[in-house]
Write an enzyme that holds these catalytic residues in place. Structure first.
Site, PDB file in Angstrom:
ATOM      1  N   ASP A  31       0.820  -1.220   0.000  1.00 26.93           N
ATOM      2  CA  ASP A  31       0.000   0.000   0.000  1.00 26.93           C
ATOM      3  C   ASP A  31       0.856   1.274   0.000  1.00 26.93           C
ATOM      4  O   ASP A  31       0.662   2.168   0.844  1.00 26.93           O
ATOM      5  CB  ASP A  31      -0.908   0.023   1.253  1.00 26.93           C
ATOM      6  N   GLU A 245     -11.481  -0.203  -2.928  1.00 23.10           N
ATOM      7  CA  GLU A 245     -10.631   0.375  -1.872  1.00 23.10           C
ATOM      8  C   GLU A 245      -9.463   1.101  -2.550  1.00 23.10           C
ATOM      9  O   GLU A 245      -9.412   1.206  -3.769  1.00 23.10           O
ATOM     10  CB  GLU A 245     -10.104  -0.735  -0.935  1.00 23.10           C
TER      11      GLU A 245
HETATM   12  O1  FUB Z   1      -3.089  -3.615   3.571  1.00 29.36           O
HETATM   13  C1  FUB Z   1      -4.374  -3.926   4.051  1.00 29.36           C
HETATM   14  C2  FUB Z   1      -5.394  -3.636   3.023  1.00 29.36           C
HETATM   15  O2  FUB Z   1      -5.128  -4.393   1.852  1.00 29.36           O
HETATM   16  C3  FUB Z   1      -5.410  -2.221   2.517  1.00 29.36           C
HETATM   17  O3  FUB Z   1      -5.970  -1.324   3.415  1.00 29.36           O
HETATM   18  C4  FUB Z   1      -6.138  -2.409   1.259  1.00 29.36           C
HETATM   19  O4  FUB Z   1      -6.108  -1.321   0.396  1.00 29.36           O
HETATM   20  C5  FUB Z   1      -5.457  -3.638   0.699  1.00 29.36           C
HETATM   21  O5  FUB Z   1      -4.266  -3.317   0.030  1.00 29.36           O
END
Ligand code: FUB
Length: 345
Positions: A31, A245
């Protein structure tokens, strides 16, 4: 049901085809939110660990506990420097666990780290921590940001000096539990309960302007609406294009580019708008699927070039929650569209 690891890939062969290599190899990172501060690249990633938690569709296996800030002199460097622990969950009064994807910004010589974590009621909130240095250590606020919820904060500073925070994520990111304005705690084990039907408008990321001190929302978060080619909102069943997301916002030639992950279809996509709130019109894919379930990124300009920071699970040979951050150049074509990147040749 996502796989928790990949056994059918020859990783030696895959790494030869990869367009870029991990920026650090001594820890797992994901991320990556990259920024240029004082002429240097700073990357704010998640710090992946294997805490032994059960693998499920809520993402319980993403049990991260702290953040490390990485730095580089130039985005084409092949290695980044790890500046050590910048913030640990034990130092955040309101947070219990799961320090997911963070971001950072700068104002008047102070640095602000925004991060999601579950509070002691199991609800994702977004916190902010402050430092005099881009690499921390960061001092967290006592409480999460008032009225914050869900995951994946990304902060964008516009040319007029306003700061906006984008956030949200469905399934384990809990966005669907907030549809009525308060947290719906029913069916706690289900990542799918309360999602719109496939033929209804998709759940959207949220955006709010930040207060002048960058510590609170200055307004009630608004929907980041993504329109299709007929100016209709993308539908929840449009899994190849709808928001899941990993919000990010960059500005190119006066236009606002909102980019995000489609989650269960594993694409990084983008949509273009005329202002920070949108609406944004779907414009295409930035990155085809990487090895691993998740995809998450940032886009940053350094000198006259643009770069995509992203991750895959190649370093762990395909373990979903043990990822590694990477960088590659990103091109806008003469019409402003982003050229889709294939992560492996
Ligand atoms: O790293 C945990 C979660 O996985 C993140 O918040 C999301 O965007 C995905 O990458």
């Amino acid at each position: 049901m996502p796989e928790d690891s990949i056994t059918h890939i020859d990783f030696n062969e895959l790494n030869k085809r990869a367009i870029s290599q991990p920026l650090v190899k001594h820890i797992y990172t994901a991320d990556p939110s990259a920024h240029v501060f004082n002429g240097k690249i700073y990357i704010y990633p998640s710090h992946d660990i294997d805490a032994g938690d059960a693998f499920d569709d809520l993402g319980s296996h993403f049990a991260m506990e702290d953040y490390h800030v990485l730095s580089m002199n130039h985005p084409s460097d092949t290695e980044a420097t790890d500046n050590g622990i910048a913030l640990h969950v034990n130092d955040v009064a309101w947070a219990e666990k799961q320090m997911w994807a963070p971001d950072a910004t700068e104002k008047n010589g102070k640095y602000y780290l925004y991060f999601p974590a579950k509070d002691y009621n199991g609800i994702f909130r977004i916190g902010v921590a402050v430092s005099d240095s881009p690499v921390g250590p960061f001092t967290p606020q006592q409480q999460a940001i008032n009225n914050s919820f869900s995951i994946d904060p990304a902060v964008f500073k516009d040319d007029d000096g306003s700061y906006y925070i984008y956030f949200g994520g469905i399934w384990g990111g809990q966005l669907q539990r907030w549809r009525t304005g308060s947290f719906n705690a029913e069916q706690p084990e289900s990542p799918f309960a309360f999602l719109p039907a496939d033929n209804e408008p998709a759940l959207t990321a949220k955006v709010a302007r930040l207060t002048n001190d960058l510590l609170e929302f200055a307004e009630t978060p608004k929907d980041v609406v993504i329109l299709d080619e007929h100016e209709n909102p993308l539908l929840q069943g449009d899994n190849n294009r709808r928001f899941f997301e990993a919000s990010w916002l960059h500005k190119y030639n006066g236009k606002y580019y909102f980019s995000y992950s489609t989650g269960d279809t594993h694409f990084l996509c983008y949509a273009i708008g005329d202002n920070p709130y949108g609406p944004f019109t779907y414009a295409g894919r930035i990155l085809e699927p990487v090895v691993g379930w998740t995809s998450h990124h940032s886009i940053v300009q350094f000198n006259n070039k643009w770069y995509l920071f992203y991750h895959d699970s190649s370093l762990s040979k395909g373990v979903t929650h043990l990822r590694c951050v990477k960088a590659t150049e990103l091109m806008h074509d003469e019409n402003g569209f982003i050229q889709t990147i294939q992560p492996y040749k």
